[in-house]
Scaffold this active site. Structure first.
Site, PDB file in Angstrom:
ATOM      1  N   SER A   1     -10.167  -0.491   7.009  1.00 60.43           N
ATOM      2  CA  SER A   1      -9.609  -0.246   5.677  1.00 60.43           C
ATOM      3  C   SER A   1      -8.992  -1.459   4.999  1.00 60.43           C
ATOM      4  O   SER A   1      -8.708  -1.422   3.807  1.00 60.43           O
ATOM      5  CB  SER A   1      -8.561   0.872   5.741  1.00 60.43           C
ATOM      6  OG  SER A   1      -9.191   2.110   5.968  1.00 60.43           O
ATOM      7  N   SER A  52      -9.860   1.967   2.825  1.00 58.66           N
ATOM      8  CA  SER A  52      -8.983   2.707   1.951  1.00 58.66           C
ATOM      9  C   SER A  52      -7.970   1.842   1.200  1.00 58.66           C
ATOM     10  O   SER A  52      -7.306   2.298   0.280  1.00 58.66           O
ATOM     11  CB  SER A  52      -8.214   3.751   2.770  1.00 58.66           C
ATOM     12  OG  SER A  52      -7.343   3.131   3.716  1.00 58.66           O
ATOM     13  N   LYS A  69       0.835  -1.203   0.000  1.00 61.87           N
ATOM     14  CA  LYS A  69       0.000   0.000   0.000  1.00 61.87           C
ATOM     15  C   LYS A  69       0.870   1.254   0.000  1.00 61.87           C
ATOM     16  O   LYS A  69       1.948   1.278   0.602  1.00 61.87           O
ATOM     17  CB  LYS A  69      -0.927  -0.022   1.218  1.00 61.87           C
ATOM     18  CG  LYS A  69      -2.022   1.039   1.207  1.00 61.87           C
ATOM     19  CD  LYS A  69      -2.969   0.855   2.384  1.00 61.87           C
ATOM     20  CE  LYS A  69      -4.050   1.917   2.416  1.00 61.87           C
ATOM     21  NZ  LYS A  69      -4.983   1.738   3.553  1.00 61.87           N
TER      22      LYS A  69
END
Length: 473
Positions: A174, A150, A75
């Site tokens: 997330s 997210s 990420k």
């Protein structure tokens, strides 16, 4: 031919160990899949040019690490030395990390390779990956829909077969909510068991590195690698203080009445009832638990998170690093840099946090939220000490929604109904792929465990996860 849609880490390790395939060949297969898929899905915002070089080095080294030669997605808010990391934001689009996050150091020791950085909601603020500076990521199951957020880029990358596993982060769901939307496993560890050093801070008391994988076994393997002690992270819990006794899960806390009474998609309600029936059939005792902590959690979270984000994001001012809008006056430089560099959702939460911490309001908002947080944490502790061994809920109140389908910030925040209490209390939780609705959209179920029961709930999840790939051709 390798089917990357279903290939797990465990299976890939067997192929590598048997010499059936080299790491270079495996990495090339994934790079080709990225070439085919990423243009439409936008799961990766950068593919590392040295990915094949790293694979070649792995082939020559004959390493024995448990992840040796396995490609991963990372990420965009986790630092890798010498690589860009922007947390999905314009304000950090040119930032290059000067050191490795602790989790990256541990993954390197285990022999893992990093193939690229995945898309995300800006600074982790969102439930759809639509707030990214790099544009939205699309759901591999239905590209007209969001992958969740997210960590939507990591979830989409794993679900589409572009990588076998990826790291995400989890501040309020997330990793778990996008896992549910994309039909994979999303794991959020006990707070403090995985170092946050090198994870760009959103809300320091809530943030945790998460794992997105095909199976609970794969997530367990990666968690074992990254959950080492880090003396440079004050929030990291020493190994000597972590309870390690595995507790058999017999009594399971449920929210049957709560789910039935809420404005939740009918397909999710049906799936939850089916899951509870399966648990009963497997011999587990279901215990209806107090639901007030789920009711209170959204209000608590959306005070604490903006307050901590307001403080953490103050460092992005155009002076030390990141974007800089040049103005003669220093105050104007601050104002215009932040106005230009931050997106709407980030600005909204900074304003909420600054207001809640301002003179005359801190006690009324932040103080009360922290007091309620302690109550929620105490409720979880009491539940696990006296009533249940685990708790199960739906992961999200709906399947994946259309891109642009939610315009109200409040409606978007309600996507976190079931995930927020877990971060507030710091307990571990895993979302498993369970079923799908009539349109073929995945629906995940969430298994919540007591503190330090990370391996226990992951083992439990293997009994109920449904491994049929949800990706549509």
């Amino acid at each position: 031919m390798i089917d990357t849609d279903s290939l797990t880490i465990t299976e890939a390790r067997k192929l590598l160990g048997a010499g059936t395939i080299t790491s270079s060949e495996l990495t090339q297969v994934y790079l080709e899949e990225i070439e085919r898929e990423n243009g439409e899905l936008n799961a990766f915002i950068e593919i590392y040019e040295d990915a094949l070089d790293s694979a070649a080095i792995a082939d020559k080294s004959n390493g024995s690490g448990v992840l040796h030669g396995i490609p991963m997605g990372i990420k965009d808010n986790i630092l890798i030395e010498g690589k860009h990391a922007s947390s999905g934001s314009k304000i950090l689009k040119d930032y290059v990390a000067s050191y490795d996050a602790h989790v990256i150091t541990e993954l390197k020791k285990a022999g893992a390779l990093f193939i690229g950085r995945t898309n995300m909601d800006e600074f982790g603020m969102g439930s759809s990956t639509e707030s990214s500076h790099y544009g939205p990521t699309k759901n591999p199951v239905d590209p007209t829909r969001v992958p969740g957020g997210s960590s939507g880029g990591s979830a989409a990358a794993v679900a589409s077969g572009m990588v076998p596993v990826a790291l995400g982060s989890d501040t309020g769901g997330s990793s778990r909510q996008p896992a549910s939307f994309c039909g994979i496993v999303g794991f959020k560890p006990t707070y403090g068991t995985v170092s946050r050093r090198g994870l760009m801070a959103l809300a320091s008391s809530l943030d945790q590195v998460g794992v997105l994988a095909k199976t609970c076994n794969d997530a367990n393997l990666v968690y074992t690698v990254i959950s080492t002690e880090d003396q440079f992270d004050a929030t990291n819990i020493p190994m000597s203080e972590r309870a390690t006794t595995k507790k058999e899960i017999k009594k399971v806390g449920v929210l049957r009445n709560f789910v039935a009474s809420q404005n939740i998609d009918a397909s999710v309600k049906d799936a939850y009832e089916k899951f509870l029936n399966e648990l009963e059939a497997a011999g587990h005792e279901l215990v209806e638990i107090d639901t007030q902590l789920f009711v209170d959690a959204i209000s608590v979270y959306y005070i604490i998170l903006p307050c901590e984000a307001s403080s953490n994001l103050a460092r992005y001012d155009g002076v030390r690093f990141g974007l800089r809008e040049d103005y003669v006056d220093l105050l104007e430089q601050y104002v215009y840099t932040r106005a230009s560099g931050f997106g709407d959702e980030v600005v909204r939460r900074i304003l909420l946090g600054t207001f809640s911490l301002s003179a005359g309001y801190k006690d009324a908002y932040y103080g009360k939220a922290n007091a309620k947080r302690q109550e929620i944490t105490a409720t979880f502790r009491k539940l696990f000490a006296e009533q249940v061994d685990a708790i199960v809920t739906p992961t999200a109140p709906t399947p994946a929604f259309k891109i642009g389908g939610i315009s109200s910030a409040l409606e978007m925040y309600m996507q976190d109904l079931f995930t927020l209490p877990i971060n507030i209390a710091g307990v571990p939780c895993v979302s498993i792929p369970y079923t799908h609705d009539e349109a073929g959209l995945p629906i995940g179920m969430q298994i919540i465990g007591d503190y330090f029961s990370d391996h226990t709930i992951l083992d439990f999840g293997t009994k109920f996860e449904k491994l049929t790939p949800f990706k549509q051709s």
